[in-house]
Design an enzyme around this catalytic site. Structure first.
Site, PDB file in Angstrom:
ATOM      1  N   ARG A 238      36.033  45.364  37.182  1.00 47.79           N
ATOM      2  CA  ARG A 238      34.754  45.893  36.688  1.00 47.79           C
ATOM      3  C   ARG A 238      34.371  45.190  35.391  1.00 47.79           C
ATOM      4  O   ARG A 238      35.173  44.472  34.793  1.00 47.79           O
ATOM      5  CB  ARG A 238      34.876  47.408  36.436  1.00 47.79           C
ATOM      6  CG  ARG A 238      34.956  48.228  37.683  1.00 47.79           C
ATOM      7  CD  ARG A 238      35.274  49.672  37.387  1.00 47.79           C
ATOM      8  NE  ARG A 238      36.628  49.841  36.872  1.00 47.79           N
ATOM      9  CZ  ARG A 238      37.146  50.989  36.474  1.00 47.79           C
ATOM     10  NH1 ARG A 238      36.417  52.084  36.494  1.00 47.79           N
ATOM     11  NH2 ARG A 238      38.387  51.058  36.042  1.00 47.79           N
TER      12      ARG A 238
ATOM     13  N   LYS B 265      38.148  49.405  30.780  1.00 49.22           N
ATOM     14  CA  LYS B 265      39.463  50.020  30.608  1.00 49.22           C
ATOM     15  C   LYS B 265      39.901  49.986  29.152  1.00 49.22           C
ATOM     16  O   LYS B 265      39.359  49.240  28.324  1.00 49.22           O
ATOM     17  CB  LYS B 265      40.512  49.261  31.447  1.00 49.22           C
ATOM     18  CG  LYS B 265      40.420  49.523  32.917  1.00 49.22           C
ATOM     19  CD  LYS B 265      40.287  50.984  33.275  1.00 49.22           C
ATOM     20  CE  LYS B 265      41.580  51.768  33.175  1.00 49.22           C
ATOM     21  NZ  LYS B 265      41.386  53.177  33.630  1.00 49.22           N
TER      22      LYS B 265
ATOM     23  N   TYR C 193      36.670  53.404  28.238  1.00 51.30           N
ATOM     24  CA  TYR C 193      37.657  54.438  28.578  1.00 51.30           C
ATOM     25  C   TYR C 193      38.903  54.202  27.736  1.00 51.30           C
ATOM     26  O   TYR C 193      39.324  53.048  27.549  1.00 51.30           O
ATOM     27  CB  TYR C 193      38.059  54.349  30.056  1.00 51.30           C
ATOM     28  CG  TYR C 193      37.005  54.851  31.005  1.00 51.30           C
ATOM     29  CD1 TYR C 193      36.610  56.186  30.997  1.00 51.30           C
ATOM     30  CD2 TYR C 193      36.402  53.993  31.913  1.00 51.30           C
ATOM     31  CE1 TYR C 193      35.642  56.649  31.869  1.00 51.30           C
ATOM     32  CE2 TYR C 193      35.422  54.450  32.788  1.00 51.30           C
ATOM     33  CZ  TYR C 193      35.049  55.789  32.754  1.00 51.30           C
ATOM     34  OH  TYR C 193      34.092  56.247  33.613  1.00 51.30           O
TER      35      TYR C 193
ATOM     36  N   HIS D 177      41.712  57.184  27.367  1.00 47.71           N
ATOM     37  CA  HIS D 177      42.796  58.039  27.881  1.00 47.71           C
ATOM     38  C   HIS D 177      44.014  57.993  26.956  1.00 47.71           C
ATOM     39  O   HIS D 177      45.111  57.602  27.361  1.00 47.71           O
ATOM     40  CB  HIS D 177      43.179  57.615  29.306  1.00 47.71           C
ATOM     41  CG  HIS D 177      42.033  57.727  30.263  1.00 47.71           C
ATOM     42  ND1 HIS D 177      41.495  58.933  30.645  1.00 47.71           N
ATOM     43  CD2 HIS D 177      41.291  56.777  30.886  1.00 47.71           C
ATOM     44  CE1 HIS D 177      40.478  58.732  31.466  1.00 47.71           C
ATOM     45  NE2 HIS D 177      40.323  57.429  31.620  1.00 47.71           N
TER      46      HIS D 177
ATOM     47  N   GLU E 156      35.545  59.003  28.311  1.00 47.70           N
ATOM     48  CA  GLU E 156      35.954  60.215  29.037  1.00 47.70           C
ATOM     49  C   GLU E 156      35.770  61.499  28.246  1.00 47.70           C
ATOM     50  O   GLU E 156      35.891  62.587  28.825  1.00 47.70           O
ATOM     51  CB  GLU E 156      37.409  60.096  29.536  1.00 47.70           C
ATOM     52  CG  GLU E 156      38.495  60.148  28.467  1.00 47.70           C
ATOM     53  CD  GLU E 156      38.805  58.793  27.844  1.00 47.70           C
ATOM     54  OE1 GLU E 156      38.059  57.839  28.098  1.00 47.70           O
ATOM     55  OE2 GLU E 156      39.797  58.705  27.087  1.00 47.70           O
TER      56      GLU E 156
ATOM     57  N   ASP F  65      45.861  58.977  35.197  1.00 43.24           N
ATOM     58  CA  ASP F  65      45.381  58.379  33.935  1.00 43.24           C
ATOM     59  C   ASP F  65      45.507  59.357  32.775  1.00 43.24           C
ATOM     60  O   ASP F  65      45.408  58.957  31.614  1.00 43.24           O
ATOM     61  CB  ASP F  65      43.933  57.873  34.069  1.00 43.24           C
ATOM     62  CG  ASP F  65      42.968  58.960  34.492  1.00 43.24           C
ATOM     63  OD1 ASP F  65      43.424  60.052  34.887  1.00 43.24           O
ATOM     64  OD2 ASP F  65      41.752  58.734  34.408  1.00 43.24           O
TER      65      ASP F  65
ATOM     66  N   ASN G 125      43.773  52.990  37.762  1.00 41.37           N
ATOM     67  CA  ASN G 125      42.376  52.509  37.688  1.00 41.37           C
ATOM     68  C   ASN G 125      41.836  52.311  39.107  1.00 41.37           C
ATOM     69  O   ASN G 125      41.438  51.206  39.487  1.00 41.37           O
ATOM     70  CB  ASN G 125      42.268  51.217  36.874  1.00 41.37           C
ATOM     71  CG  ASN G 125      43.097  50.075  37.441  1.00 41.37           C
ATOM     72  OD1 ASN G 125      44.087  50.305  38.136  1.00 41.37           O
ATOM     73  ND2 ASN G 125      42.698  48.856  37.160  1.00 41.37           N
ATOM     74  N   MET G 126      41.818  53.396  39.858  1.00 44.25           N
ATOM     75  CA  MET G 126      41.387  53.315  41.263  1.00 44.25           C
ATOM     76  C   MET G 126      40.008  52.659  41.430  1.00 44.25           C
ATOM     77  O   MET G 126      39.833  51.803  42.305  1.00 44.25           O
ATOM     78  CB  MET G 126      41.403  54.706  41.905  1.00 44.25           C
ATOM     79  CG  MET G 126      42.792  55.280  42.048  1.00 44.25           C
ATOM     80  SD  MET G 126      42.768  56.995  42.596  1.00 44.25           S
ATOM     81  CE  MET G 126      42.167  56.811  44.265  1.00 44.25           C
TER      82      MET G 126
HETATM   83  N1  LIG Z   1      43.120  57.349  38.670  1.00 45.49           N
HETATM   84  C1  LIG Z   1      41.859  57.010  38.494  1.00 45.49           C
HETATM   85  O1  LIG Z   1      41.459  55.878  38.739  1.00 45.49           O
HETATM   86  C2  LIG Z   1      40.870  58.034  38.025  1.00 45.49           C
HETATM   87  C3  LIG Z   1      39.495  57.817  38.118  1.00 45.49           C
HETATM   88  C4  LIG Z   1      38.607  58.824  37.724  1.00 45.49           C
HETATM   89  C5  LIG Z   1      39.103  60.036  37.221  1.00 45.49           C
HETATM   90  N2  LIG Z   1      40.459  60.198  37.121  1.00 45.49           N
HETATM   91  C6  LIG Z   1      41.068  61.446  36.625  1.00 45.49           C
HETATM   92  O2  LIG Z   1      40.961  62.476  37.597  1.00 45.49           O
HETATM   93  C7  LIG Z   1      41.157  63.724  36.931  1.00 45.49           C
HETATM   94  C8  LIG Z   1      40.105  64.711  37.391  1.00 45.49           C
HETATM   95  O3  LIG Z   1      38.833  64.309  36.895  1.00 45.49           O
HETATM   96  P1  LIG Z   1      37.495  65.129  37.193  1.00 45.49           P
HETATM   97  O4  LIG Z   1      36.366  64.295  36.693  1.00 45.49           O
HETATM   98  O5  LIG Z   1      37.500  65.610  38.572  1.00 45.49           O
HETATM   99  O6  LIG Z   1      37.654  66.379  36.204  1.00 45.49           O
HETATM  100  P2  LIG Z   1      36.830  67.754  36.293  1.00 45.49           P
HETATM  101  O7  LIG Z   1      36.864  68.320  34.917  1.00 45.49           O
HETATM  102  O8  LIG Z   1      35.518  67.557  36.959  1.00 45.49           O
HETATM  103  O9  LIG Z   1      37.722  68.655  37.267  1.00 45.49           O
HETATM  104  C9  LIG Z   1      38.984  69.104  36.933  1.00 45.49           C
HETATM  105  C10 LIG Z   1      39.208  70.414  37.659  1.00 45.49           C
HETATM  106  O10 LIG Z   1      40.587  70.767  37.462  1.00 45.49           O
HETATM  107  C11 LIG Z   1      40.604  72.181  37.393  1.00 45.49           C
HETATM  108  N3  LIG Z   1      41.874  72.599  36.802  1.00 45.49           N
HETATM  109  C12 LIG Z   1      42.285  72.532  35.503  1.00 45.49           C
HETATM  110  N4  LIG Z   1      43.525  73.014  35.387  1.00 45.49           N
HETATM  111  C13 LIG Z   1      43.910  73.393  36.642  1.00 45.49           C
HETATM  112  C14 LIG Z   1      45.090  73.974  37.176  1.00 45.49           C
HETATM  113  N5  LIG Z   1      46.135  74.262  36.378  1.00 45.49           N
HETATM  114  N6  LIG Z   1      45.144  74.214  38.510  1.00 45.49           N
HETATM  115  C15 LIG Z   1      44.090  73.911  39.317  1.00 45.49           C
HETATM  116  N7  LIG Z   1      42.945  73.379  38.858  1.00 45.49           N
HETATM  117  C16 LIG Z   1      42.863  73.119  37.542  1.00 45.49           C
HETATM  118  C17 LIG Z   1      39.387  72.541  36.553  1.00 45.49           C
HETATM  119  O11 LIG Z   1      39.003  73.890  36.704  1.00 45.49           O
HETATM  120  C18 LIG Z   1      38.357  71.570  37.126  1.00 45.49           C
HETATM  121  O12 LIG Z   1      37.606  72.142  38.179  1.00 45.49           O
HETATM  122  C19 LIG Z   1      41.101  63.369  35.432  1.00 45.49           C
HETATM  123  O13 LIG Z   1      42.419  63.284  34.916  1.00 45.49           O
HETATM  124  C20 LIG Z   1      40.443  62.040  35.394  1.00 45.49           C
HETATM  125  O14 LIG Z   1      40.763  61.304  34.219  1.00 45.49           O
HETATM  126  C21 LIG Z   1      41.317  59.231  37.505  1.00 45.49           C
END
Ligand SMILES: NC(=O)c1ccc[n+]([C@@H]2O[C@H](COP(=O)([O-])OP(=O)(O)OC[C@H]3O[C@@H](n4cnc5c(N)ncnc54)[C@H](O)[C@@H]3O)[C@@H](O)[C@H]2O)c1
Length: 371
Positions: free
Chosen positions: A15, A75, A94, A96, A118, A270, A300-301
């Protein structure tokens, strides 16, 4: 303002911080943009396309970091980029930081002002710059799970959607936010059997209405987790406590409850991941196995689909980036949404959850910006 766009150097990260369309907007607002040669290659945007949009192309990343008043990236800066950042420079990307002490120390030493995508908020308290990548990662998580479930790569050998007369895969989504909702949408679209767990009742109500019975919702308790993971072919980890490390919801002991060859996709990796057995992986080597369970933990999916991701990210970051470019530090003093993105400023951690996660001293933003 002079805005710099270095080429991303994280493994398999294609990206780019500013697309040519975004560059044109910055230039139209009176800013100068310098882009590292080849920065747009991953989205099929050649240097000439950036020149046409009004950018200057620079070969050396060191020059970009030295000259730019604001660096726009995707990133978190990598180890060799930390010493290139400097005092008085704004970094917009980003970060993190909560699970990453080394990077935090690198940023603290640089003296830069680091605004994390974020943790920037919108008027409703949402996370508008996390959302587009969460949409991409959520949708990709189901593709990744489908691939990892194949017997040829050690999975259970289950087809996500099944076929007439044969049950589809059972997909458990833990956390029904943006990632979780988009994962569930893809999975429902493939006719998989989908359950979403969340701790927020209002969110569970919204999801229930949205899916109209095509996905089950369940309040997340220890008991619900035990029961649901034991039935699942795929578990998607999608929880978030903003700015903090992800809570470890599934212990190694609990893996014993899962079916051999089933797949964990820990999207929350992340933020440290929500499975005890998760550790970050890369697109080169996305999966590993622990106690018979396949783990996919790519941090970083969205980097795998850089064209979609870069445009989606730029759509969201553009208004905030333009405000920062127009007003510099003043934008952080006057705009509460941007201010909530400030994680590190001139040697101080200014985001409470990051300071708490890393056991570092915390300085409130207002105090840090007043100095
Ligand atoms: N790996 C990647 O490439 C990548 C890409 C984008 C986002 N992410 C990550 O994905 C994760 C989720 O992001 P998002 O945008 O969906 O966040 P979000 O805030 O929209 O959703 C998180 C959800 O988790 C719930 N939650 C919190 N604690 C909980 C628990 N103990 N049990 C059950 N549910 C619980 C919250 O109520 C909320 O609905 C983040 O860590 C984000 O950084 C990773």
């Amino acid at each position: 303002m002079l805005v710099g766009v270095p080429k991303e150097i994280k493994s398999h990260e294609y990206r780019v911080g500013l697309t040519p369309a975004a560059v044109r907007e910055y230039v139209a607002s009176g800013h100068q943009v310098v882009v590292e040669s080849g920065a747009g290659a991953g989205i099929n945007a050649a240097d000439d396309v950036y020149r046409k949009a009004g950018a200057s192309i620079i070969e050396s990343p060191e020059d970009i970091y030295q000259r730019a008043e604001m660096i726009v990236k995707v990133k978190e800066p990598q180890r060799k980029e930390w010493p290139l950042l400097h005092d008085g420079q704004i970094l917009f990307t980003y970060l993190h930081l909560a699970p990453d002490l080394e990077q935090t120390q690198g940023l603290l030493q640089s003296g830069c002002t680091a605004v994390a995508y974020e943790t920037v908020t919108d008027e409703k308290g949402g996370l508008p710059l996390l959302a587009p990548m969460s949409e991409v990662a959520g949708r990709l998580s189901i593709e990744a799970a489908g691939a990892a479930l194949r017997r040829t790569v050690g999975g259970r050998g289950v087809l996500l959607g099944g076929v007439p007369g044969v049950e589809p895969a059972k997909i458990l989504v833990i956390g029904g936010g943006v990632v979780g909702m988009h994962a569930a949408r893809m999975a429902v679209g493939l006719a998989a059997n989908v359950t979403i767990l969340d701790r927020s009742l209002p969110r569970l109500r919204e999801l229930d209405q949205l899916f109209e019975g095509r996905a089950r919702t369940r309040f997340s308790t220890l008991e619900a987790l035990d029961e649901e993971i034991s039935h699942a072919d795929v578990v998607i980890g999608a929880v978030l406590v903003p700015g903090s490390s992800a809570p470890k919801l599934v212990s190694r002991e609990m893996l014993k409850l899962m079916k051999p060859g089933s797949v964990i996709v820990d999207v929350a990796i992340d933020q440290g991941g929500c499975f005890e057995t998760s550790h970050p992986t890369t697109h080169e080597n996305p999966t590993y196995e622990v106690d018979g369970i396949i783990h996919y933990c790519v941090a970083n999916m969205p980097g795998a689909v850089p064209v979609t991701s870069s445009h989606a990210l730029n759509n969201a970051t553009l208004p905030y980036g333009l405000t920062l470019a127009a007003n510099g530090l003043e934008a952080l003093r006057t705009n509460p949404n941007l201010r909530s993105g400030l994680n590190v400023h001139r040697g101080h951690v200014t985001y409470k959850a990051v300071a708490e996660s890393l056991d570092l001293p915390f300085r409130p933003v207002e105090m840090a910006l007043a100095a």
